[in-house]
Write an enzyme that holds these catalytic residues in place. Structure first.
Site, mmCIF file in Angstrom:
data_model
loop_
_atom_site.group_PDB
_atom_site.id
_atom_site.type_symbol
_atom_site.label_atom_id
_atom_site.label_comp_id
_atom_site.label_asym_id
_atom_site.label_seq_id
_atom_site.Cartn_x
_atom_site.Cartn_y
_atom_site.Cartn_z
ATOM 1 N N ASN A 9 35.192 28.189 41.045
ATOM 2 C CA ASN A 9 35.383 28.604 42.441
ATOM 3 C C ASN A 9 34.071 28.306 43.172
ATOM 4 O OD1 ASN A 9 35.774 29.829 44.875
ATOM 5 N ND2 ASN A 9 35.825 31.932 44.071
ATOM 6 N N LYS A 11 33.439 28.509 46.262
ATOM 7 C CA LYS A 11 33.192 29.357 47.443
ATOM 8 C C LYS A 11 32.754 28.491 48.629
ATOM 9 C CE LYS A 11 32.334 33.162 44.286
ATOM 10 N NZ LYS A 11 31.646 34.418 43.971
ATOM 11 N N HIS A 95 40.765 37.106 46.292
ATOM 12 C CA HIS A 95 39.399 37.186 45.794
ATOM 13 C C HIS A 95 38.685 38.363 46.451
ATOM 14 C CE1 HIS A 95 35.224 36.255 44.959
ATOM 15 N NE2 HIS A 95 35.664 35.518 43.962
ATOM 16 N N GLU A 97 35.858 38.738 47.665
ATOM 17 C CA GLU A 97 35.116 38.434 48.900
ATOM 18 C C GLU A 97 36.072 38.373 50.090
ATOM 19 O OE1 GLU A 97 33.171 35.023 47.250
ATOM 20 O OE2 GLU A 97 32.026 36.361 45.952
ATOM 21 N N GLU A 167 38.115 40.238 37.983
ATOM 22 C CA GLU A 167 36.730 40.045 38.410
ATOM 23 C C GLU A 167 36.153 41.373 38.894
ATOM 24 O OE1 GLU A 167 35.937 35.706 39.597
ATOM 25 O OE2 GLU A 167 36.867 36.631 41.342
ATOM 26 N N GLY A 173 28.242 37.455 41.121
ATOM 27 C CA GLY A 173 27.020 36.976 41.750
ATOM 28 C C GLY A 173 25.812 37.865 41.505
ATOM 29 N N SER A 213 29.788 36.453 36.940
ATOM 30 C CA SER A 213 28.563 36.025 36.258
ATOM 31 C C SER A 213 28.827 35.376 34.893
ATOM 32 C CB SER A 213 27.573 37.185 36.118
ATOM 33 O OG SER A 213 27.156 37.636 37.400
ATOM 34 N N GLY A 235 28.980 30.845 40.642
ATOM 35 C CA GLY A 235 27.680 30.157 40.692
ATOM 36 C C GLY A 235 27.506 29.072 39.633
HETATM 37 P P1 13P Z 1 29.901 34.341 39.920
HETATM 38 O O1 13P Z 1 30.287 33.538 38.713
HETATM 39 O O2 13P Z 1 28.921 33.654 40.827
HETATM 40 O O3 13P Z 1 29.489 35.752 39.561
HETATM 41 O O4 13P Z 1 31.241 34.485 40.811
HETATM 42 C C1 13P Z 1 32.402 34.894 40.195
HETATM 43 C C2 13P Z 1 33.514 34.707 41.143
HETATM 44 O O5 13P Z 1 33.617 35.384 42.156
HETATM 45 C C3 13P Z 1 34.503 33.657 40.855
HETATM 46 O O6 13P Z 1 35.612 33.746 41.682
#
Ligand code: 13P
Length: 253
Positions: A9, A11, A95, A97, A167, A173, A213, A235
């Protein structure tokens, strides 16, 4: 019996040129990987170019969101038919976010999941608790409500195109990963809820990804858990080397 599914992802990252550079490397390095399904979720601006570059490979192109109406006066939204038109075959919905910053609710996530499936896409429905919810022992209750809303319109005959991503928000993150045991506990619970809704046999076929993460250093231990069927990677999916290492860690042992 479940083929693990690892999705990057991206983002709000990657220009079209950067996106093409990354998927070209992924296509080269993951072309021969067996036993694991792979996807990337670029921003909408790069979706079409990425899908085109991935033609002839088994890596799928996912959207990061999917509005529930197919077309109309909905400024700023993108629908399942437009995602499919651009070459996308999957959509991520719910998601954290989007829930946190853009008003997605359990109910709207359900409408998006239903619309994505109706439009012929596969759908990744994201669930996960915030830190305060975990600390007050409400993790399973929160996940239950997210599943009830998110899967409200998902019929049993569409579950071959359904994936759940667990998640935990406190692990996204932050560099703070759920331990394999913490993740497995919630994944097992999710599978129980899927069995309540679709029957145990179907629930056994639905993949449940872990996200938060995920890195090359922790991927193998997470993927070794019985109910963890791949990863939704943020990330660490922005660099080919890390993402490739995570995909390889998800291969069935
Ligand atoms: P990270 O791997 O950056 O923690 O993000 C996870 C995520 O939100 C994947 O959708």
């Amino acid at each position: 019996m479940r083929t693990p599914f690892v999705v990057g992802n991206w983002k709000l990252n990657k220009t079209i040129a950067e996106a093409l550079a990354l998927v070209t490397e992924l296509k080269n390095q993951l072309g021969a990987v067996k036993g694991v399904a792979v996807g990337v979720a670029p921003p909408f601006t790069a979706l079409s170019a990425v899908a085109k570059r991935l033609e002839g490979s088994s890596i799928v192109t996912c959207a990061q969101n999917c509005f529930w109406e197919p077309s109309g006066a909905f400024t700023g939204e993108i629908s399942a038919p437009l995602i499919a038109d651009a070459g996308g075959t999957w959509a991520i919905v719910g998601h954290s976010e989007r829930r946190q910053f853009f008003g997605d609710t359990n109910e709207s996530v359900g409408k998006k999941a239903k619309a994505a499936l109706a439009g012929g896409l596969g759908v990744i429905v994201c669930v996960g608790e915030q830190l305060a919810e975990r600390d007050s022992n409400r993790t399973l209750e929160v996940v239950d409500a997210q599943l009830a809303g998110g899967l409200a319109g998902v019929a049993a005959n569409a579950t071959s195109r359904l994936v759940i991503a667990y998640e935990p928000v406190w692990a996204i993150g932050t560099g703070r990963t759920a331990t394999p045991g913490q993740a497995q506990e919630v994944h097992a619970h999710i599978r129980k809820r899927l069995a309540d809704q679709y029957g145990a046999q179907v629930a056994d076929t639905i993949r449940i990804q872990y996200g938060g993460s995920v890195k090359p250093s922790n991927a193998e231990a997470l993927m070794a858990e019985k109910d963890i069927d791949g990863a939704l990677v943020g990330g660490a999916s922005l660099e080919a080397a890390d993402f490739v290492a995570i995909v390889k860690a998800a291969r069935p042992g």
